[in-house]
Design an enzyme around this catalytic site. Structure first.
Site, short mmCIF file in Angstrom:
data_model
loop_
_atom_site.label_atom_id
_atom_site.label_comp_id
_atom_site.label_asym_id
_atom_site.label_seq_id
_atom_site.Cartn_x
_atom_site.Cartn_y
_atom_site.Cartn_z
N SER A 1 6.66 -14.96 3.83
CA SER A 1 5.34 -15.41 4.29
C SER A 1 4.39 -15.45 3.10
O SER A 1 4.50 -14.63 2.18
CB SER A 1 4.80 -14.46 5.37
OG SER A 1 3.42 -14.75 5.63
N TYR B 1 2.68 -5.98 8.55
CA TYR B 1 3.41 -7.20 8.24
C TYR B 1 3.24 -7.58 6.77
O TYR B 1 4.22 -7.88 6.08
CB TYR B 1 2.91 -8.33 9.14
CG TYR B 1 3.64 -9.64 8.98
CD1 TYR B 1 4.88 -9.83 9.60
CD2 TYR B 1 3.10 -10.69 8.25
CE1 TYR B 1 5.56 -11.04 9.47
CE2 TYR B 1 3.77 -11.90 8.12
CZ TYR B 1 5.00 -12.06 8.72
OH TYR B 1 5.67 -13.26 8.59
#
Length: 302
Positions: free
Chosen positions: A175, A188
């Site tokens: 990501s 995350y």
């Protein structure tokens, strides 16, 4: 200074110039794409979201076999049946990559029942969308185990055989938040940053291993259930990525041996800006774009 060291110093800038010119030429010329006809692909988190689209795309591009790992049997079974109907051999196994023993056990089952895995796609991930103070310890550990340690364990399970065969590819669906974190999803961002460091180190470690490559994909906000409710200030300028586009670009990167893929390409600019802008300016960018509050409406799947 001895002649050998002097020669290395004089040659180094020429090597750098050569690498830059070669990369520039590669961007202008169509890349050669390898065939996937002999490859067996294993996708973690393969039952839904980006994982399902990856399975479709690998099958579409001619992979010999597709193997799906995940925690939800219904999703895995539905995707497996879809891929099988398309004419590609497909298998699924229930496996939680957060469980080390289960990863190693199922890896052994895969080798016995299906054969050697030559393309490993570490796609499984979770996001909780809470601040550090609001997250319980179990949730934080779950993120670390799935987003980071799970990748360690799957790679340890399949990479040795790839090295023996001199044929393999390790893929990580990461990501852009691994390089440009935002508030409200500290678990995350942290686990993805760790995952990125793992892939960068692994990529360098495999430079002298013929036939084995790595690809790290760094997408922006993707339109899947995982990030449902996440909102940026200017959605017209920064629309969420379609999962099928992420899958297409990932498979193409495998076929062209591309090491890092930023989606969209403009995310590279964000990484460059971080290297020289002061922190105060970066904070203003986050506030202006809405990234500072984009997780306030988060209600996605964890």
């Amino acid at each position: 200074m001895d002649p050998k060291t002097l020669g290395c110093l004089l040659l180094f800038p020429i090597q750098m110039l050569y690498c830059i010119v070669r990369a520039t030429v590669s961007c202008l010329l169509p890349a050669r794409r390898k065939s996937l006809a002999a490859d067996t692909v294993l996708i973690t988190g393969g039952g839904r979201g980006i994982g399902r689209h990856l399975a479709r795309e690998f099958a579409k591009q001619g992979a010999k076999k597709v193997i799906l790992w995940g925690r939800t049997e219904k999703c895995l079974k539905d995707t497996c049946e879809e891929i099988s109907r398309s004419g590609t051999e497909c298998h699924y196994f229930i496996c939680d990559v957060a469980n080390r023993e289960e990863v190693y056990r199922q890896a052994k089952v895969v080798r016995e029942k299906v054969g050697d895995v030559t393309i490993l796609v570490n796609n499984a991930a979770v996001v909780h969308g809470k601040s550090l103070m609001d997250s319980d310890d179990d949730a934080l550990l779950k993120s670390q185990h799935i987003n980071t340690l799970g990748q360690f364990w799957t790679t340890k399970a399949f990479l040795p055989r790839m090295l023996e065969l001199c044929n393999g590819h390790v893929v990580c669906i990461n990501s852009i938040l691994s390089q440009s974190p935002i508030p409200g999803t500290i678990d995350y961002c942290t686990s993805k940053a760790s995952s990125l460091a793992f892939m960068e180190s692994l990529t360098l470690g495999l430079l002298d291993c013929p036939g084995v490559s790595c690809t790290t994909v760094l997408p922006f906000h993707t339109n899947t259930d995982m990030f449902q409710g996440m909102k940026v200030r200017f959605p017209q300028l920064f629309p969420p990525l379609k999962p099928e586009v992420v899958a297409q670009r990932t498979v193409d990167a495998v076929r062209t041996n591309t090491t890092f893929v930023y989606l969209p390409w403009s995310m590279r600019a964000l990484v460059i800006l971080k290297s020289f802008l002061p922190q105060a300016a970066l904070e203003e960018i986050h506030k202006f774009s809405g990234c500072y509050t984009c997780m306030n409406t988060f209600k996605g799947r964890t």
